[in-house]
Scaffold this active site. Structure first.
Site, mmCIF file in Angstrom:
data_model
loop_
_atom_site.group_PDB
_atom_site.id
_atom_site.type_symbol
_atom_site.label_atom_id
_atom_site.label_comp_id
_atom_site.label_asym_id
_atom_site.label_seq_id
_atom_site.Cartn_x
_atom_site.Cartn_y
_atom_site.Cartn_z
ATOM 1 N N HIS A 123 -6.556 35.505 2.911
ATOM 2 C CA HIS A 123 -6.886 34.777 3.707
ATOM 3 C C HIS A 123 -7.826 34.871 4.053
ATOM 4 C CE1 HIS A 123 -2.632 33.877 2.128
ATOM 5 N NE2 HIS A 123 -2.995 32.186 1.957
ATOM 6 N N ASP A 150 -7.234 40.699 3.666
ATOM 7 C CA ASP A 150 -6.199 39.211 3.448
ATOM 8 C C ASP A 150 -6.736 38.738 2.641
ATOM 9 O OD1 ASP A 150 -2.981 38.541 4.947
ATOM 10 O OD2 ASP A 150 -4.617 37.149 4.362
ATOM 11 N N ASP A 166 -1.591 40.414 0.057
ATOM 12 C CA ASP A 166 -1.664 39.098 -0.564
ATOM 13 C C ASP A 166 -3.058 38.919 -1.692
ATOM 14 O OD1 ASP A 166 -3.163 38.410 1.563
ATOM 15 O OD2 ASP A 166 -1.631 36.550 2.285
ATOM 16 N N HIS A 175 -4.006 35.359 12.135
ATOM 17 C CA HIS A 175 -5.149 33.719 12.330
ATOM 18 C C HIS A 175 -4.994 32.844 13.250
ATOM 19 C CE1 HIS A 175 -4.402 32.898 7.856
ATOM 20 N NE2 HIS A 175 -3.808 33.495 7.704
HETATM 21 C C1 OKP Z 1 -1.016 33.696 6.405
HETATM 22 B B1 OKP Z 1 -1.296 34.825 5.864
HETATM 23 C C2 OKP Z 1 0.531 27.052 0.486
HETATM 24 C C3 OKP Z 1 0.676 27.016 1.504
HETATM 25 C C4 OKP Z 1 0.025 28.484 2.728
HETATM 26 C C5 OKP Z 1 -0.323 29.323 4.918
HETATM 27 C C6 OKP Z 1 -0.421 30.718 4.569
HETATM 28 C C7 OKP Z 1 -0.746 31.302 5.351
HETATM 29 C C8 OKP Z 1 -0.998 33.080 4.820
HETATM 30 N N1 OKP Z 1 1.119 25.849 -0.124
HETATM 31 N N2 OKP Z 1 0.806 27.921 3.694
HETATM 32 O O1 OKP Z 1 -2.922 35.049 5.891
HETATM 33 O O2 OKP Z 1 -0.877 36.229 4.473
HETATM 34 ZN ZN ZN Z 2 -2.825 36.037 3.434
#
Ligand code: OKP
Ligand code: ZN
Length: 343
Positions: free
Chosen positions: A198, A196, A285, A160
């Site tokens: 995200h 990932d 994840d 990120h």
């Molecule tokens: C980081 B990585 C959920 C809040 C999520 C940010 C997630 C960051 C993910 N209610 N907050 O890509 O695993």
């Molecule tokens: Zn993630």
């Protein structure tokens, strides 16, 4: 395969994060790395090496000088302002406000160099992030030196983080720094495949106008999931980079059948690109029991993931990203890596 990891990466040890309108216990915690390391030893997967120190130069190839200066001076500025706990930004230079000149006050700097309020920073954050980047760089050096694959046990994660902002628990873009280092070491083309849950908005942003680094990402649709503001299918690159950015957004709930179809499409695109090296931004994840994610990969699916990645037949650097089902993280990670080795 060899793993690269430094205990220095554990020094970033946040207590809280802001999410869902509350100050909640942090989920990107040192135990994540410790459980992965323990499982690697238990499975006899291979040697765990300490990273070499690469200094600031490879970081500056990817990150903005003002941003690195901010990370370096953060703690002294924060304490000089009378604060001592974890820092969170609360004001950003959005549309109509000005990002330049860069503010002097630490509260202004925090907003100038971040994109979310969910990422705690403390005294040891930059040191731990540098150690994490050194692990990625050392893994890159192993692969450049002829190892078929290497695993950089990076934590804090990186995907990120963009050239000049942190967020999503990420400060330095470990995969991007490794990709640039490999280019500088002579690789003509590098592919980064981000699996990932995200979207890897930081990595996409860093390489968006370039054709020498192909970025692909399979992730939850940003219309419904963090990071919300990047990761759509129509983001395909710009200028010389047109066609070298590929997003596969999937609806929450995707299982292996749906998810692996996107994986296969990405692998076909990578085969056409014919990179010298593949970097896998390995988020764990997509796992069905991840506490903050909504895909449905099983523990065995991670073995399948490793095997499919191996079929690309490329020197491969695995860089750890997210994954928050701490108890299962070691198994899911080692399943992927041993699936690759067997594949
Ligand atoms: C980081 B990585 C959920 C809040 C999520 C940010 C997630 C960051 C993910 N209610 N907050 O890509 O695993
Ligand atoms: Zn993630």
């Amino acid at each position: 395969m060899k793993t690269v990891f430094s205990p220095g990466q554990l020094a970033h040890d946040p207590r809280h994060e802001i999410s869902d309108g509350e100050l909640k216990p942090a989920v990107e915690i040192p135990a994540r790395a410790e459980i992965v390391r323990a499982r690697i030893l238990e499975a006899g997967m291979g040697e765990i090496l300490a990273p070499e120190e690469f200094g600031m130069a490879p970081l500056a190839r990817v990150h903005d000088a003002g941003y690195l200066d901010f990370l370096d001076s953060f703690w002294s500025r924060w304490t000089e302002a009378g604060r001592g706990g974890e820092a969170f930004p609360f004001v950003w230079p959005v549309r109509g406000l000005r990002a330049d000149p860069v503010p002097d006050h630490i509260d202004g700097l925090l907003g100038r160099y971040s994109f979310d309020a969910g990422t705690p920073m403390g005294e040891e954050t930059f040191a731990a992030a540098r150690a994490s980047a050194n692990s990625a760089l050392t893994g890159a050096r192993l692969v450049a030196g002829g190892d078929r694959a290497a695993f950089a046990l990076c934590r804090p994660p990186g995907h990120h983080a963009a050239a000049d902002y942190y967020g999503g628990y990420c400060f330095l873009n470990n995969a991007g720094i490794a990709a640039q280092w490999l280019r500088d070491a002579g690789a003509a083309r590098v592919a980064i495949f981000d699996v990932d849950y995200h979207h890897g908005n930081g990595t996409q942003a860093i390489f968006y106008d370039r054709s020498d680094v192909l970025f692909l990402s399979v992730h939850a649709d940003p219309r419904e999931e963090y990071p919300y503001f990047l990761g759509h299918a129509e983001e395909t690159g710009i200028g010389a980079g047109e066609g070298f950015n590929v997003n596969y957004p999937l609806a929450p709930g995707a299982d292996w059948a749906i998810w692996s179809a996107a994986l296969d499409a990405g692998l076909e695109r990578i085969a056409r690109f014919a990179p010298d090296v593949l970097i896998v931004s390995l988020g764990l994840d997509p796992y069905e029991k991840d506490p903050i994610s909504r895909f449905r990969l099983t523990q065995d699916d991670f073995t399948r993931l490793g095997a499919r990645l191996a079929r690309a037949g490329l020197p491969t650097l695995f860089v750890l990203e997210g994954g928050y089902a701490v108890d299962a993280l070691g198994v899911n990670c080692v399943n992927t890596l041993t699936g690759f080795e067997a594949g």
